[in-house]
Design a protein around this motif. Structure first.
Motif, PDB file in Angstrom:
ATOM      1  N   ASN A  47      15.109  37.514  45.713  1.00  0.00           N
ATOM      2  CA  ASN A  47      14.459  37.361  46.692  1.00  0.00           C
ATOM      3  C   ASN A  47      13.998  35.650  46.954  1.00  0.00           C
ATOM      4  N   VAL A  48      15.071  35.466  47.210  1.00  0.00           N
ATOM      5  CA  VAL A  48      14.931  33.145  46.976  1.00  0.00           C
ATOM      6  C   VAL A  48      15.569  33.562  47.704  1.00  0.00           C
ATOM      7  N   ASP A  49      15.380  32.223  49.129  1.00  0.00           N
ATOM      8  CA  ASP A  49      15.835  31.948  50.693  1.00  0.00           C
ATOM      9  C   ASP A  49      16.978  31.104  50.110  1.00  0.00           C
ATOM     10  N   ARG A  50      18.004  31.128  51.168  1.00  0.00           N
ATOM     11  CA  ARG A  50      19.047  30.361  50.724  1.00  0.00           C
ATOM     12  C   ARG A  50      18.924  28.911  50.944  1.00  0.00           C
ATOM     13  N   ARG A  51      17.973  29.010  51.811  1.00  0.00           N
ATOM     14  CA  ARG A  51      17.544  27.031  51.772  1.00  0.00           C
ATOM     15  C   ARG A  51      17.627  26.640  49.864  1.00  0.00           C
ATOM     16  N   VAL A  52      17.204  27.161  48.915  1.00  0.00           N
ATOM     17  CA  VAL A  52      17.151  26.717  47.899  1.00  0.00           C
ATOM     18  C   VAL A  52      18.278  26.714  47.303  1.00  0.00           C
ATOM     19  N   LEU A  53      19.578  27.811  47.545  1.00  0.00           N
ATOM     20  CA  LEU A  53      20.770  27.900  47.368  1.00  0.00           C
ATOM     21  C   LEU A  53      21.747  26.866  48.050  1.00  0.00           C
ATOM     22  N   SER A  54      21.194  26.227  49.389  1.00  0.00           N
ATOM     23  CA  SER A  54      22.253  25.524  50.002  1.00  0.00           C
ATOM     24  C   SER A  54      21.903  23.767  49.139  1.00  0.00           C
ATOM     25  N   ARG A  55      20.240  23.746  48.619  1.00  0.00           N
ATOM     26  CA  ARG A  55      19.467  22.528  48.075  1.00  0.00           C
ATOM     27  C   ARG A  55      20.842  22.519  46.924  1.00  0.00           C
ATOM     28  N   CYS A  56      20.345  24.150  46.037  1.00  0.00           N
ATOM     29  CA  CYS A  56      21.254  23.370  44.669  1.00  0.00           C
ATOM     30  C   CYS A  56      22.793  23.196  44.741  1.00  0.00           C
ATOM     31  N   LEU A  57      23.808  23.237  45.600  1.00  0.00           N
ATOM     32  CA  LEU A  57      25.311  23.138  45.746  1.00  0.00           C
ATOM     33  C   LEU A  57      25.208  21.680  46.079  1.00  0.00           C
ATOM     34  N   GLU A  58      23.871  21.088  47.051  1.00  0.00           N
ATOM     35  CA  GLU A  58      24.383  19.338  47.085  1.00  0.00           C
ATOM     36  C   GLU A  58      23.631  18.621  45.670  1.00  0.00           C
ATOM     37  N   ASP A  59      22.972  19.332  45.171  1.00  0.00           N
ATOM     38  CA  ASP A  59      22.081  18.878  43.531  1.00  0.00           C
ATOM     39  C   ASP A  59      22.838  18.806  42.465  1.00  0.00           C
ATOM     40  N   SER A  60      23.685  19.679  42.465  1.00  0.00           N
ATOM     41  CA  SER A  60      25.288  19.602  41.399  1.00  0.00           C
ATOM     42  C   SER A  60      26.998  19.586  42.560  1.00  0.00           C
ATOM     43  N   ALA A  61      27.502  20.311  43.268  1.00  0.00           N
ATOM     44  CA  ALA A  61      28.205  19.916  43.576  1.00  0.00           C
ATOM     45  C   ALA A  61      28.587  18.588  44.348  1.00  0.00           C
ATOM     46  N   THR A  62      27.739  17.701  45.133  1.00  0.00           N
ATOM     47  CA  THR A  62      28.436  17.022  45.794  1.00  0.00           C
ATOM     48  C   THR A  62      27.945  16.017  44.533  1.00  0.00           C
ATOM     49  N   LEU A  63      26.936  15.744  44.450  1.00  0.00           N
ATOM     50  CA  LEU A  63      25.814  14.867  43.204  1.00  0.00           C
ATOM     51  C   LEU A  63      27.134  14.271  42.059  1.00  0.00           C
ATOM     52  N   SER A  64      27.668  15.348  41.747  1.00  0.00           N
ATOM     53  CA  SER A  64      28.094  15.208  40.162  1.00  0.00           C
ATOM     54  C   SER A  64      30.292  14.570  40.613  1.00  0.00           C
ATOM     55  N   ALA A  65      29.937  14.665  41.430  1.00  0.00           N
ATOM     56  CA  ALA A  65      31.281  13.770  41.936  1.00  0.00           C
ATOM     57  C   ALA A  65      31.755  12.555  41.565  1.00  0.00           C
ATOM     58  N   PRO A  66      30.833  11.487  41.968  1.00  0.00           N
ATOM     59  CA  PRO A  66      31.378  10.195  41.208  1.00  0.00           C
ATOM     60  C   PRO A  66      30.784  10.413  39.669  1.00  0.00           C
ATOM     61  N   ILE A  67      30.616  11.359  38.832  1.00  0.00           N
ATOM     62  CA  ILE A  67      30.873  11.694  37.594  1.00  0.00           C
ATOM     63  C   ILE A  67      31.814  12.154  36.724  1.00  0.00           C
ATOM     64  N   VAL A  68      32.734  12.671  37.384  1.00  0.00           N
ATOM     65  CA  VAL A  68      34.047  13.685  36.925  1.00  0.00           C
ATOM     66  C   VAL A  68      35.526  13.283  36.697  1.00  0.00           C
ATOM     67  N   PRO A  69      35.118  11.883  35.076  1.00  0.00           N
ATOM     68  CA  PRO A  69      36.337  11.208  35.056  1.00  0.00           C
ATOM     69  C   PRO A  69      37.508  11.531  35.899  1.00  0.00           C
ATOM     70  N   TRP A  70      38.455  12.277  35.746  1.00  0.00           N
ATOM     71  CA  TRP A  70      38.960  12.736  36.614  1.00  0.00           C
ATOM     72  C   TRP A  70      39.262  13.196  38.222  1.00  0.00           C
ATOM     73  N   GLY A  71      37.519  13.068  38.774  1.00  0.00           N
ATOM     74  CA  GLY A  71      37.987  13.428  39.798  1.00  0.00           C
ATOM     75  C   GLY A  71      38.204  11.844  41.019  1.00  0.00           C
ATOM     76  N   VAL A  72      38.069  12.631  42.433  1.00  0.00           N
ATOM     77  CA  VAL A  72      38.162  11.105  43.254  1.00  0.00           C
ATOM     78  C   VAL A  72      37.472  10.780  44.025  1.00  0.00           C
ATOM     79  N   ALA A  73      36.010  10.875  43.628  1.00  0.00           N
ATOM     80  CA  ALA A  73      35.318   9.943  44.282  1.00  0.00           C
ATOM     81  C   ALA A  73      35.086   8.801  43.506  1.00  0.00           C
ATOM     82  N   THR A  74      35.265   9.201  41.575  1.00  0.00           N
ATOM     83  CA  THR A  74      35.131   8.057  40.301  1.00  0.00           C
ATOM     84  C   THR A  74      36.483   7.304  41.042  1.00  0.00           C
ATOM     85  N   LEU A  75      37.340   7.914  40.892  1.00  0.00           N
ATOM     86  CA  LEU A  75      38.871   7.133  41.285  1.00  0.00           C
ATOM     87  C   LEU A  75      38.664   5.794  42.059  1.00  0.00           C
ATOM     88  N   PHE A  76      38.004   6.781  43.145  1.00  0.00           N
ATOM     89  CA  PHE A  76      37.851   5.570  44.363  1.00  0.00           C
ATOM     90  C   PHE A  76      37.018   4.545  44.488  1.00  0.00           C
TER      91      PHE A  76
END
Length: 488
Positions: free
Chosen positions: A396-425
């Motif tokens: 019984n948790v609203d989907r807006r909490v899920l969408s926020r968690c997607l960005e809090d993890s998937a979006t923001l972690s991109a530039p700290i993945v050592p072998w990631g595309v964003a980090t290489l960029f």
């Protein structure tokens, strides 16, 4: 035949899924630690993922279908990367980036340089909807300005990266913001409003940390000799004028008009080409070559200045694009194997007993998928959403909490993945290594703020959209389902 193919496919057990997952991660980590090229490390990990798919008897057509869909989802990012490379080459040739550096050195005090980098890169990404564009324009300018101070460059780049991804995450023009909102079926501005609860506290704390560190680690001092060398080199090689920053402001115009990223960047490139020809006398053929191969100049001031100006062009993004493509292939194959879904359903979801645990596990899962997919934000957002949607409904948790968690993890972690595309960029564009990652304080603080929200109910809503803080007395269990129990 179809029935035989379907029945021959093996559903991975929890043990097989975990072992397969760890094997793929081990290949990446070991090869990269052995200084194997990142693209080749990803390619070997892709082969490992393909072997897992083969062992599970997944039909190649099925794997290929998922793989092609994953690559197709990444095409808009491919195009943006190409256009950013073009724009950097054109802006350096046309004097826009040099002007930002020149006037920045004259105006910006070293004592506020680091927090200012965080704020201005945030605003650039907020207006443009692209962290890559912010890194390649405002980021390059701040790196140039910082080169004349004694402030650690890693700290400055950390502030630049944090600001760029903060703005990208909160921008209604961002592809990841729209993706997270769309796949979660949450209205765009409802999604953005939800993100404020984890982003604003983290941003305030990060801003204070950057302000204190900028003074404590650099003392706010400038190297007058280096600054004068750079400024003299810029005035000697460019027709310097404050009007040269207008192409950069063009980005704000297309943002205000809410143009799609492709059209907005295209129009900005056209205007920047004309501007370079009129202000610097650059020939049309030359400017096209700069857009393709990058700008090249010998200022006479030595490598310190030349290295800042000799960059840009599509060719500078070639390695990044190839790496991105290989990462997309790996992400697609991993998705086709189903091992991530098994890990989530058979391992992670079994430990979820309340909304706080749900948020924590969602964040961890988003990080894990992103690291495994080499910073593939699209793959991570989609896979994480598909995995946890039912769990949010059940608790019984609203989907807006899920969408926020997607960005809090998937979006923001991109530039700290050592072998990631964003980090290489970031490394390719700003000429740095991985040393900036420990200074990405905002990125590390956001998940903490998200967990605090879940634990305190602040910034949490039930499935009916009722807020859980204040005088809320909610019930656990999806609407219409029995039995319902008080939320823990």
């Amino acid at each position: 035949m179809a029935e035989e193919t379907a029945s021959s496919r093996r559903q991975p057990s929890a043990a097989v899924a975990v072992v397969s997952f760890l094997a793929i991660v081990a290949v990446l980590v070991v090869l990269i630690n052995l200084n194997v090229d990142t693209t080749m490390s990803l390619f070997v990990a892709t082969i490992m993922a393909a072997l897992v798919a083969f062992a599970l008897k997944i039909p190649w057509k099925e794997t290929e279908s998922v793989l092609l869909k994953t690559v197709a989802d990444c095409i808009p990012t491919f195009i943006i990367v190409i256009m950013v490379g073009m724009l950097v080459g054109i802006w350096i040739a046309g004097g826009t980036v040099p002007a930002l550096m020149y006037y920045g050195m004259k105006i910006v005090s070293p004592s506020i340089l680091v927090p200012l980098a965080f704020i201005l890169c945030f605003l650039t990404s907020e207006f443009t909807g692209t962290s890559f564009g912010s890194i390649a324009t405002m980021g390059v300018a701040f790196v140039g300005i910082a080169s004349t101070t004694n402030i650690p460059m890693a700290l400055v780049i950390g502030a630049v990266v944090c600001g760029a991804w903060f703005g990208d995450r909160m921008s209604p023009m961002s592809d990841t913001t729209n993706l997270a909102s769309g796949v979660s079926r949450v209205p765009l501005y409802t999604h953005i409003n939800s993100m404020l609860y984890s982003a604003v506290p983290a941003a305030v704390i990060a801003f204070v940390m950057f302000a204190i560190a900028g003074i404590a680690m650099g003392g706010g001092h400038t190297d007058p000799e280096s600054q004068q060398i750079i400024m003299n080199a810029l005035t000697e090689n460019y027709n310097m004028s404050i009007w040269l920053v207008l192409p950069a402001l063009m980005v704000l115009v297309v943002s205000a008009l809410r143009m799609p990223a492709f059209l907005g960047f295209g129009l900005t490139i056209i205007v920047s080409v004309i501007f370079a020809m009129l202000t610097q006398g650059v020939g049309f053929v030359d400017i096209m070559n700069y857009a393709a191969n990058g700008f090249s100049i010998e200022t006479g001031a030595g490598p310190m200045v030349d290295n800042m100006l000799n960059r840009g062009g599509i060719s500078s993004m070639t390695v990044l694009l190839v790496t991105f493509m290989v990462a997309s292939l790996m992400g697609g194959i991993i998705k086709a194997t189903g091992i991530l879904e098994v890990i989530a359903n058979e391992v992670l979801l079994k430990v979820i007993k309340g909304k706080t645990a749900l948020v924590v596990v969602t964040l961890i899962y988003g990080y894990v998928v992103n690291f495994l997919a080499a910073g593939g934000q699209t793959v991570s957002i989609i896979v994480t959403q598909q995995t946890f949607e039912e769990a949010y409904e059940r608790l019984n948790v609203d989907r807006r909490v899920l969408s926020r968690c997607l960005e809090d993890s998937a979006t923001l972690s991109a530039p700290i993945v050592p072998w990631g595309v964003a980090t290489l960029f970031v490394m390719a564009t700003l000429g740095c290594g991985l040393e900036y990652i420990p200074y990405c304080w905002f990125i590390f603080l956001v998940p903490i703020a998200a967990v605090v929200c879940a634990a305190t109910n602040i910034g949490m809503w039930d499935a009916d959209g009722n807020r859980m803080w204040g005088k809320y007395k909610g019930m656990k269990g999806a609407p219409g389902k029995e039995p319902a129990q008080p939320v823990k």
